[in-house]
Design a protein around this motif. Structure first.
Motif, PDB file in Angstrom:
ATOM      1  N   UNK A  92      24.069  33.695  51.579  1.00 16.50           N
ATOM      2  CA  UNK A  92      24.294  32.168  51.600  1.00 16.50           C
ATOM      3  C   UNK A  92      25.577  31.724  51.751  1.00 16.50           C
ATOM      4  N   UNK A  93      25.969  30.782  52.612  1.00 12.80           N
ATOM      5  CA  UNK A  93      27.379  30.224  52.749  1.00 12.80           C
ATOM      6  C   UNK A  93      27.259  29.125  51.513  1.00 12.80           C
ATOM      7  N   UNK A  94      28.543  29.469  50.547  1.00 13.37           N
ATOM      8  CA  UNK A  94      28.698  28.534  49.658  1.00 13.37           C
ATOM      9  C   UNK A  94      30.139  28.503  49.036  1.00 13.37           C
ATOM     10  N   UNK A  95      30.289  27.436  48.043  1.00 16.28           N
ATOM     11  CA  UNK A  95      31.561  27.617  47.415  1.00 16.28           C
ATOM     12  C   UNK A  95      31.705  28.651  46.370  1.00 16.28           C
ATOM     13  N   UNK A  96      32.858  29.491  46.351  1.00 16.73           N
ATOM     14  CA  UNK A  96      33.017  30.474  45.288  1.00 16.73           C
ATOM     15  C   UNK A  96      33.777  29.896  44.243  1.00 16.73           C
ATOM     16  N   UNK A  97      33.633  30.685  43.177  1.00 21.73           N
ATOM     17  CA  UNK A  97      34.714  30.123  41.899  1.00 21.73           C
ATOM     18  C   UNK A  97      36.042  30.005  42.112  1.00 21.73           C
ATOM     19  N   UNK A  98      36.484  30.614  43.340  1.00 21.91           N
ATOM     20  CA  UNK A  98      38.099  30.668  43.586  1.00 21.91           C
ATOM     21  C   UNK A  98      38.138  29.113  44.238  1.00 21.91           C
ATOM     22  N   UNK A  99      37.236  28.453  44.739  1.00 17.42           N
ATOM     23  CA  UNK A  99      37.424  27.196  45.092  1.00 17.42           C
ATOM     24  C   UNK A  99      37.699  27.566  46.714  1.00 17.42           C
ATOM     25  N   UNK A 100      37.377  28.578  47.394  1.00 20.91           N
ATOM     26  CA  UNK A 100      37.327  28.985  48.679  1.00 20.91           C
ATOM     27  C   UNK A 100      35.721  29.032  48.900  1.00 20.91           C
ATOM     28  N   UNK A 101      35.379  28.792  50.256  1.00 20.70           N
ATOM     29  CA  UNK A 101      34.025  29.321  50.723  1.00 20.70           C
ATOM     30  C   UNK A 101      33.729  30.635  50.874  1.00 20.70           C
ATOM     31  N   UNK A 102      32.643  30.942  50.471  1.00 18.81           N
ATOM     32  CA  UNK A 102      32.342  32.487  50.623  1.00 18.81           C
ATOM     33  C   UNK A 102      32.279  32.957  52.029  1.00 18.81           C
ATOM     34  N   UNK A 103      33.083  32.363  53.124  1.00 19.45           N
ATOM     35  CA  UNK A 103      33.053  32.632  54.340  1.00 19.45           C
ATOM     36  C   UNK A 103      34.564  33.334  54.431  1.00 19.45           C
ATOM     37  N   UNK A 104      35.188  33.211  53.419  1.00 26.44           N
ATOM     38  CA  UNK A 104      36.724  33.687  53.480  1.00 26.44           C
ATOM     39  C   UNK A 104      36.875  35.126  53.341  1.00 26.44           C
ATOM     40  N   UNK A 105      37.120  35.871  54.237  1.00 28.73           N
ATOM     41  CA  UNK A 105      37.288  37.384  54.306  1.00 28.73           C
ATOM     42  C   UNK A 105      38.795  37.507  53.816  1.00 28.73           C
ATOM     43  N   UNK A 106      39.057  38.109  52.739  1.00 33.84           N
ATOM     44  CA  UNK A 106      40.423  38.428  52.181  1.00 33.84           C
ATOM     45  C   UNK A 106      41.188  39.353  53.151  1.00 33.84           C
ATOM     46  N   UNK A 107      42.261  38.995  53.585  1.00 29.10           N
ATOM     47  CA  UNK A 107      43.314  39.797  54.419  1.00 29.10           C
ATOM     48  C   UNK A 107      42.742  39.972  55.712  1.00 29.10           C
ATOM     49  N   UNK A 108      41.930  39.092  56.451  1.00 27.36           N
ATOM     50  CA  UNK A 108      41.553  39.279  57.631  1.00 27.36           C
ATOM     51  C   UNK A 108      42.522  38.629  58.699  1.00 27.36           C
ATOM     52  N   UNK A 109      43.006  37.746  58.599  1.00 21.94           N
ATOM     53  CA  UNK A 109      44.294  37.334  59.489  1.00 21.94           C
ATOM     54  C   UNK A 109      45.489  38.146  59.328  1.00 21.94           C
ATOM     55  N   UNK A 110      45.646  38.781  58.011  1.00 22.51           N
ATOM     56  CA  UNK A 110      46.768  39.496  58.022  1.00 22.51           C
ATOM     57  C   UNK A 110      46.810  41.013  58.810  1.00 22.51           C
ATOM     58  N   UNK A 111      45.419  41.281  58.682  1.00 17.64           N
ATOM     59  CA  UNK A 111      45.151  42.574  59.283  1.00 17.64           C
ATOM     60  C   UNK A 111      45.115  42.297  60.867  1.00 17.64           C
ATOM     61  N   UNK A 112      44.564  41.134  61.073  1.00 14.11           N
ATOM     62  CA  UNK A 112      44.629  40.700  62.587  1.00 14.11           C
ATOM     63  C   UNK A 112      45.832  40.766  63.342  1.00 14.11           C
TER      64      UNK A 112
END
Length: 245
Positions: A92-112
């Motif tokens: 499910x798409x929701x807000x994580x404890x980090x304050x970011x949505x769970x759709x955030x893929x860590x490092x994605x744009x950096x790798x791109x």
């Protein structure tokens, strides 16, 4: 190695924002190539729509056709294997404890950006164009201009060349992005974006809304729909002002 400052590589997902970026680059540079990334995204239908959008650009805009060069698709499925996110898992798409949505893929744009720069190095392309935005967005830290500035510095130092990381949508609302597309390509470009681009995180293309296909409820659809509604309202207001004058 000297990169050509009038040639660009667009990070092209097949979504609304990257379609706007592709049009922006074609309007500005002499030669434009595109790169997409397969990272195991659950909305991988965007990978199919990429080619549909590119073909529509070639068909509908003869002046852009000779500028539009090769398309590249890179396999980054390893990112999906190490990412426990709502974009790479059926969760499910929701807000994580980090304050970011769970759709955030860590490092994605950096790798791109890193892989795009490596490809651009080989192709001699001096401009990297991305649809990152910190106006109407989901709060992803790798979409901020400060992140892109840091990446630009790191890539230029690490490869000993001069890249420019262009982010034409960085300060635009979604309504302004729709307006930009209309300025660049008129109703034809708007229709290509509505009919062929894909932004929905759920990967749904069963229902066509005024702004395009999607589930209508995920964060990506919500941003796209609100931007479309705001742009349509602005156009109506402008039309009424013209009529009165």
């Amino acid at each position: 190695m000297v990169l050509k400052p009038n040639q660009a590589l667009v990070l092209f997902s097949g979504g609304q924002d990257s379609t706007a970026c592709l049009a922006w680059a074609l309007d500005r540079y002499d030669h434009v190539e595109t790169v997409g990334f397969d990272y195991g995204q659950r909305h991988r239908i965007e990978l199919d729509q990429r080619l549909v959008v590119i073909d529509a650009m070639r068909t509908n805009f003869p002046s852009w056709r000779p500028k539009l060069g090769d398309d590249h698709l890179l396999d980054l499925t390893l990112l999906g294997q190490i990412s426990e996110t709502a974009l790479t898992r059926d969760t499910a798409i929701s807000m994580a404890e980090t304050g970011l949505p769970t759709t955030f893929v860590p490092g994605r744009n950096l790798l791109f950006l890193t892989f795009a720069a490596a490809l651009a190095y080989r192709r001699g392309l001096g401009i990297l164009v991305g649809g990152m935005c910190e106006t109407d967005y989901s709060g992803y830290p790798d979409c901020r201009r400060s992140t892109l500035d840091a990446m630009e510095t790191a890539l230029n130092l690490g490869m000993d060349v001069h890249y420019e990381l262009a982010s034409p949508l960085m300060d635009l609302t979604k309504a302004q992005t729709w307006a930009l597309m209309h300025d660049l390509g008129g109703d034809d470009l708007v229709e290509i974006t509505v009919e062929h681009s894909h932004t929905c995180y759920q990967g749904e293309r069963d229902q066509r809304h005024g702004w395009g296909y999607g589930c209508g409820i995920c964060p990506a659809c919500a941003l796209r729909a609100s931007g479309w509604a705001a742009w349509q309202a602005q156009r109506q207001d402008f039309s009424q002002i013209e009529q009165r004058s």
